[in-house]
Design an enzyme around this catalytic site. Structure first.
Site, mmCIF file in Angstrom:
data_model
loop_
_atom_site.group_PDB
_atom_site.id
_atom_site.type_symbol
_atom_site.label_atom_id
_atom_site.label_comp_id
_atom_site.label_asym_id
_atom_site.label_seq_id
_atom_site.Cartn_x
_atom_site.Cartn_y
_atom_site.Cartn_z
ATOM 1 C CB CYS A 1 -4.973 1.913 2.560
ATOM 2 S SG CYS A 1 -5.727 1.322 4.081
ATOM 3 C CD GLN B 1 -2.896 1.164 0.138
ATOM 4 O OE1 GLN B 1 -3.567 0.157 -0.063
ATOM 5 N NE2 GLN B 1 -3.023 2.263 -0.606
HETATM 6 N N1 NVA Z 1 -5.447 -1.697 8.659
HETATM 7 C C1 NVA Z 1 -6.370 -2.343 7.774
HETATM 8 C C2 NVA Z 1 -5.922 -2.188 6.360
HETATM 9 C C3 NVA Z 1 -6.855 -2.779 5.342
HETATM 10 C C4 NVA Z 1 -6.370 -2.631 3.938
HETATM 11 C C5 NVA Z 1 -6.470 -3.807 8.151
HETATM 12 O O1 NVA Z 1 -5.435 -4.419 8.480
HETATM 13 O O2 NVA Z 1 -7.567 -4.355 8.148
HETATM 14 N N1 CP Z 2 -6.040 -1.285 0.740
HETATM 15 C C1 CP Z 2 -6.158 -2.614 0.637
HETATM 16 O O1 CP Z 2 -5.214 -3.369 0.883
HETATM 17 O O2 CP Z 2 -7.386 -3.014 0.224
HETATM 18 P P1 CP Z 2 -7.929 -4.508 0.194
HETATM 19 O O3 CP Z 2 -8.093 -4.955 1.621
HETATM 20 O O4 CP Z 2 -9.259 -4.400 -0.525
HETATM 21 O O5 CP Z 2 -6.958 -5.380 -0.542
#
Ligand code: NVA
Ligand code: CP
Length: 303
Positions: free
Chosen positions: A259, A134
């Site tokens: 993200c 990301q």
């Molecule tokens: N911090 C979040 C990012 C998702 C793309 C997670 O780990 O769920």
């Molecule tokens: N930002 C990101 O990693 O998105 P996903 O969880 O959809 O892959």
């Protein structure tokens, strides 16, 4: 060519990171011009997903297809990974059949264990500790909009989570200053805070972090695997929401990134993603281009 993994952003040297980011923008232009470029013809990527994903799966799978290669989606539900086969055994087998492996999982140690015996490059597609792919997209997006990273002031507001840890690595590698505002008890990895203290500063309030920033970035308050903490987190993070009003404290040309997926009404106000300062859709698209540049680096040019 030596075997290289991408488990955290610091697996790259600063100059390697810069050239991957430049290449990502070139590959983006080539893609938009529909120029065929298939450097990975006949190559196969294994994609292991132990957590949900939209962007990561679609970008890696599309990227491999556009490069002339192929991607295989593997989930613990329908492979032996979910039935207790040791991660090292899976790594030995999968890496004898595939050319690169991408893993999204919980414990960071799992990607390290996989990589320690893998015969091919391993890419961290998110662990509880880091989300380096990301960051490639975020850095590319900032460069495309604002030209340079060094010397800029960035703000991370919200949870000191995997994204925040990767932002700390990025601050060090790209030499920008990172102000982090998290509720007490939700700060990022203290080892990273100490190690990269030259580029990173912990502040108390969202306003303090936002003031004068060239970029404000945030993420969900409850990451995957923390769902049972959702209601506590909603209370503790309530003063850390990013809104156009908070953005007004930043530089006049400040950008906003997330993200995604986003929760409107929680970490972002209802109108934040559509604000002209938000570049979240470019950021999401750049997952594709940045990861294609990473694949080219790991499999062809840089290893
Ligand atoms: N911090 C979040 C990012 C998702 C793309 C997670 O780990 O769920
Ligand atoms: N930002 C990101 O990693 O998105 P996903 O969880 O959809 O892959």
């Amino acid at each position: 060519m030596s075997l290289r993994h991408f488990l955290t952003l610091t697996d790259l040297q600063a100059t390697e990171l810069q050239s991957i980011l430049c290449r990502a923008t070139e590959l983006k232009q080539m893609h938009h011009q529909r120029l065929p470029y298939e450097p990975l013809k006949g190559r196969v990527m294994a994609m292991i997903f132990e957590k949900a994903s939209t962007r990561t799966r679609v970008s890696f799978e599309s990227g491999m297809a556009q490069f002339g290669g192929h991607a295989i989606f593997l989930s613990p539900r329908d492979t032996q990974l979910g039935r207790g086969e040791p991660i090292e055994d899976s790594a030995r087998v999968i890496s004898r059949m595939c050319d690169v492996v991408m893993i999204r999982t919980f414990e960071h140690s799992k990607v390290e264990r996989f990589a320690s015996v893998s015969a091919v490059p391993v890419i961290n597609a998110l662990t509880d500790a880091h989300h380096p792919c990301q960051l490639l997209a975020d850095l590319q997006t900032f460069l495309e909009h604002r030209g340079t990273l060094a010397g800029k002031s960035f703000a991370w507001i919200g949870d000191g989570n995997n994204m925040c840890n990767s932002y700390i690595h990025a601050a060090w590698l790209c030499d920008f200053h990172l102000k982090i505002a998290c509720p007490y008890g939700f700060e990022p990895d203290p080892v990273l805070l100490t190690r990269f203290s030259q580029n990173v500063e912990l502040v108390k309030t969202a306003e303090e972090a936002a003031k004068g920033a060239h970029l404000i970035a945030t993420d969900v308050w409850t990451s995957m695997g923390q769902e049972n903490e959702t209601s506590v987190r909603k209370r503790r993070f309530s003063t850390y929401q990013i809104s156009p009003r908070l953005m007004d404290l930043a530089q006049p040309d400040a950008l906003f990134m997330h993200c995604l997926p986003a929760h409107r009404g929680e970490e972002v106000s209802d109108d934040m993603l559509e604000d002209p300062r938000s570049v979240v859709w470019d950021e999401a698209e750049n997952r594709l281009h940045a990861q294609k540049a990473l694949l080219e680096f790991l499999l062809i040019s840089g290893g």
